[in-house]
Design an enzyme around this catalytic site. Structure first.
Site, PDB file in Angstrom:
ATOM      1  N   HIS A  41      15.572 -35.432  -2.005  1.00 33.73           N
ATOM      2  CA  HIS A  41      14.994 -34.139  -1.178  1.00 33.73           C
ATOM      3  C   HIS A  41      15.867 -33.800   0.154  1.00 33.73           C
ATOM      4  O   HIS A  41      16.256 -32.863   0.448  1.00 33.73           O
ATOM      5  CB  HIS A  41      13.579 -34.673  -1.050  1.00 33.73           C
ATOM      6  N   GLU A  42      16.156 -35.240   0.772  1.00 38.23           N
ATOM      7  CA  GLU A  42      17.009 -35.139   1.837  1.00 38.23           C
ATOM      8  C   GLU A  42      18.315 -34.259   1.724  1.00 38.23           C
ATOM      9  O   GLU A  42      18.796 -33.782   2.637  1.00 38.23           O
ATOM     10  CB  GLU A  42      16.963 -36.535   2.779  1.00 38.23           C
ATOM     11  N   HIS A  67      18.450 -30.730   1.627  1.00 40.03           N
ATOM     12  CA  HIS A  67      18.355 -30.005   2.875  1.00 40.03           C
ATOM     13  C   HIS A  67      19.850 -30.018   3.327  1.00 40.03           C
ATOM     14  O   HIS A  67      20.314 -29.080   3.899  1.00 40.03           O
ATOM     15  CB  HIS A  67      17.352 -30.770   3.825  1.00 40.03           C
ATOM     16  N   GLU A 122      10.708 -26.692   2.410  1.00 39.29           N
ATOM     17  CA  GLU A 122      10.199 -27.925   1.682  1.00 39.29           C
ATOM     18  C   GLU A 122      10.335 -27.690   0.208  1.00 39.29           C
ATOM     19  O   GLU A 122      10.553 -28.609  -0.368  1.00 39.29           O
ATOM     20  CB  GLU A 122       9.223 -28.262   2.333  1.00 39.29           C
TER      21      GLU A 122
END
Length: 310
Positions: A130-131, A134, A202
């Site tokens: 997930h990071e 980003h 998100e």
């Protein structure tokens, strides 16, 4: 699209600087605020990632000092298709993580000791993916600049409280009322910035993270664990609330804030979206948020075509 959002954010921050400067010092104050805004934006672009890491006392780790986490990020970043970011660890019991950096070539990911102790390897892989999403989406540029500029706006307002309260209408057309308004409204700047950072980011990072790690259910399970309202207080986040939007879940412990002002989507909705994505991938979406949980003792390897770790 992300470049356009970055430009809009910087323009909004510059306008806010100008407004506060005008309320404190009139036209001259607005001009000084503009110069300060340009300098702050330039400084934030090049240095905000380092500042955010320092705010949270993050320490860099290597293959020797944190072999499992380092190897995990190495493998996932290769799957994501960009250079491996620097890896940091934050000594804090709260399970959380964030990414920072102006582009994929100058990026970092940070994980707390709490999240590494709380999650299984697969769940942690989902969080790290997930990071990394980003970073690949360049969301981190907006996040790091927002965190830095929010603090600068508050500093400008506080400066005005001490030096902008005179009665000179040329210098300060709104007088002490303008100064008081600026000082009262400035603390809301961080919250406004967090609202400007679209919560849909998100969802986008969740979906991309599920693709990167190979199984969206791992992240769904992780969110089910780390979104627990009984989490320990993260002191560095409480001291720097303008950075809250950077974390995978809200690190602030205070409750009672309406969803309208939340920096993060509802965890249950994120989990549902990830389960739906897993179903699309043929991995099954039922079983609640803990379906991806695995024994901490499982070995970590590259994802197979069916989403499992070899």
């Amino acid at each position: 699209m992300n470049y356009a959002k970055t430009a809009l954010l910087l323009a909004a921050m510059t306008a806010l600087f100008l407004g506060v400067g005008y309320m404190i010092g009139g036209t001259g104050g607005a001009l000084l605020a503009l110069i300060f805004a340009l300098a702050t934006n330039a400084f934030a672009y090049w240095n905000s990632d380092k500042l955010v890491l320092r705010m949270h006392n993050a320490r860099p780790v290597s293959r020797q000092t944190a072999p499992e986490l380092w190897s995990m990020v190495e493998q996932l970043s290769a799957r994501a298709g960009f250079p491996m970011p620097a890896v940091y660890v934050i000594e804090d019991p709260q399970p959380n993580a964030f990414a920072t950096g102006r582009n994929p070539e100058n990026a970092a990911v940070a994980a707390t000791t709490g999240i590494m102790q709380t999650l299984s390897r697969e769940e942690l892989a989902g969080v790290m993916a997930h990071e990394l999403a980003h970073i690949r989406n360049r969301d981190t540029l907006i996040m790091t600049i927002a965190a830095t500029v929010a603090g600068a706006i508050s500093m400008l307002a506080q400066f005005g409280l001490f030096f902008g309260g005179g009665g000179d209408r040329e210098r300060n057309p709104l007088g002490i009322i303008g100064v008081i308004l600026a000082v009262i409204l400035a603390p809301f700047a961080a919250m406004m910035i967090q609202m400007l950072i679209s919560r849909t980011r998100e969802y986008s990072a969740d979906r991309a993270g599920g693709e990167i790690c190979g199984n969206p259910l791992w992240l769904a399970s992780a969110l089910g664990k780390i979104s627990d309202g009984r989490r320990a207080e993260m002191r560095s986040a409480e001291r720097n609330p303008a950075t809250a939007h950077m974390f995978i879940v809200n690190p602030l412990t205070h409750r009672g804030v309406d969803d309208l002002f939340s920096t993060h989507p509802n965890p249950a909705k994120r989990i549902a979206a990830l389960q739906a994505q897993a179903a699309e991938m043929g991995l099954g979406g039922g079983g609640g948020p803990s379906v991806a949980a695995t024994r901490p003792g499982r070995s970590f390897g590259m994802p197979s075509t069916r989403g499992g770790w070899r």
